[in-house]
Design a protein around this motif. Sequence first.
Motif, PDB file in Angstrom:
ATOM      1  N   SER A 171       0.828  -1.192   0.000  1.00 47.53           N
ATOM      2  CA  SER A 171       0.000   0.000   0.000  1.00 47.53           C
ATOM      3  C   SER A 171       0.867   1.248   0.000  1.00 47.53           C
ATOM      4  N   LEU A 172       0.276   2.355  -0.421  1.00 53.17           N
ATOM      5  CA  LEU A 172       1.016   3.611  -0.487  1.00 53.17           C
ATOM      6  C   LEU A 172       1.491   4.042   0.894  1.00 53.17           C
ATOM      7  N   ARG A 173       0.653   3.880   1.907  1.00 49.49           N
ATOM      8  CA  ARG A 173       1.039   4.276   3.269  1.00 49.49           C
ATOM      9  C   ARG A 173       2.221   3.440   3.757  1.00 49.49           C
ATOM     10  N   GLN A 174       2.155   2.113   3.563  1.00 47.95           N
ATOM     11  CA  GLN A 174       3.259   1.257   3.978  1.00 47.95           C
ATOM     12  C   GLN A 174       4.529   1.586   3.210  1.00 47.95           C
ATOM     13  N   PHE A 175       4.373   1.921   1.943  1.00 49.15           N
ATOM     14  CA  PHE A 175       5.539   2.259   1.130  1.00 49.15           C
ATOM     15  C   PHE A 175       6.204   3.537   1.631  1.00 49.15           C
ATOM     16  N   VAL A 176       5.416   4.560   1.923  1.00 52.70           N
ATOM     17  CA  VAL A 176       5.967   5.847   2.377  1.00 52.70           C
ATOM     18  C   VAL A 176       6.630   5.686   3.741  1.00 52.70           C
ATOM     19  N   VAL A 177       5.935   5.034   4.687  1.00 56.11           N
ATOM     20  CA  VAL A 177       6.495   4.855   6.028  1.00 56.11           C
ATOM     21  C   VAL A 177       7.772   4.012   5.972  1.00 56.11           C
ATOM     22  N   GLY A 178       7.731   2.922   5.220  1.00 60.06           N
ATOM     23  CA  GLY A 178       8.917   2.075   5.100  1.00 60.06           C
ATOM     24  C   GLY A 178      10.076   2.789   4.428  1.00 60.06           C
ATOM     25  N   THR A 179       9.774   3.623   3.446  1.00 58.37           N
ATOM     26  CA  THR A 179      10.826   4.375   2.764  1.00 58.37           C
ATOM     27  C   THR A 179      11.496   5.362   3.711  1.00 58.37           C
ATOM     28  N   VAL A 180      10.704   6.084   4.491  1.00 62.11           N
ATOM     29  CA  VAL A 180      11.267   7.065   5.426  1.00 62.11           C
ATOM     30  C   VAL A 180      12.161   6.372   6.458  1.00 62.11           C
ATOM     31  N   ILE A 181      11.685   5.256   7.025  1.00 62.23           N
ATOM     32  CA  ILE A 181      12.472   4.556   8.044  1.00 62.23           C
ATOM     33  C   ILE A 181      13.729   3.947   7.433  1.00 62.23           C
ATOM     34  N   GLY A 182      13.578   3.269   6.290  1.00 62.83           N
ATOM     35  CA  GLY A 182      14.726   2.602   5.685  1.00 62.83           C
ATOM     36  C   GLY A 182      15.757   3.547   5.100  1.00 62.83           C
ATOM     37  N   GLU A 183      15.316   4.693   4.608  1.00 55.63           N
ATOM     38  CA  GLU A 183      16.246   5.656   4.019  1.00 55.63           C
ATOM     39  C   GLU A 183      16.865   6.583   5.055  1.00 55.63           C
ATOM     40  N   LEU A 184      16.378   6.537   6.289  1.00 56.92           N
ATOM     41  CA  LEU A 184      16.869   7.457   7.312  1.00 56.92           C
ATOM     42  C   LEU A 184      18.385   7.364   7.528  1.00 56.92           C
ATOM     43  N   PRO A 185      18.978   6.160   7.676  1.00 57.10           N
ATOM     44  CA  PRO A 185      20.439   6.115   7.869  1.00 57.10           C
ATOM     45  C   PRO A 185      21.209   6.662   6.671  1.00 57.10           C
ATOM     46  N   TRP A 186      20.804   6.261   5.449  1.00 58.02           N
ATOM     47  CA  TRP A 186      21.496   6.744   4.252  1.00 58.02           C
ATOM     48  C   TRP A 186      21.372   8.251   4.109  1.00 58.02           C
TER      49      TRP A 186
END
Length: 252
Positions: A171-186
């Motif tokens: 889903s779009l919500r899961q994609f956005v939340v997962g992207t923010v969390i996963g991209e945070l270190p990079w």
Amino acid sequence: MSLSSARTRALVGAIMATAMVAAGLLVSPSTTLGAVDSLTADPLLFGLVVAGLYLVRPLLAWPTTPLAAVVGYGFGVAVGLPIALLGVVVTVLPVFVAARWLSSDDASTAPHTRGTPSESEGDSSRLLERAGDTVARYYETAGPLRGVIASRLAPIPSDIATCAAAVSGVSLRQFVVGTVIGELPWTTAAVVVGASAATITASGVGELGVAFSLVCAAAALVLLTGPAYGTVRTERRPEPDETENSGRSTDS
């Protein structure tokens, strides 16, 4: 929707992907980001240019980390980090929507396909089917949110992770939340590097070092260890009928 329409969309997608790769080779990030260096004296103009770079990034097939370094260079860490995270979400959404559009069209036309495909079409179809099955199994095992986070932590191209999530029905919500969390270190690392740089440069920014890449890859593996173990344990667990039959044979 007709089969010809599905093939048309697939052709458009292939042309777009080829154009993106060609544009990325012709338009160097180093040259473009170097030109942005002179705009830092005007924060408003600098912000508009950075926003434009995030919007055109999917068309140029650039990685997202150089842009985060540019944001850090112009705005510093405190202001630059939320701006860079927002930029990452904005720049991956067009790729997500396009991949979802193409995959949903293929899924809706697959049951209505008629005729015998040629050998080349059959090979490409089987290859795509295997890739789709692999991605689907990954998200089935990891879960949508965990799967997106792990794919963002892993040192793989951002657009590949985006397309995988799109075709898997995340889903779009899961994609956005997962992207923010996963991209945070990079993004954090890139913003810090950019904020401490004397001038903007793309060399060495896209690759933040082998050690950092290994740490993020290890974090992704740790995140997936639990679901993977649960799946293996479930597959190895005997079915109730098998256990009952085994007990009967032992009694006899």
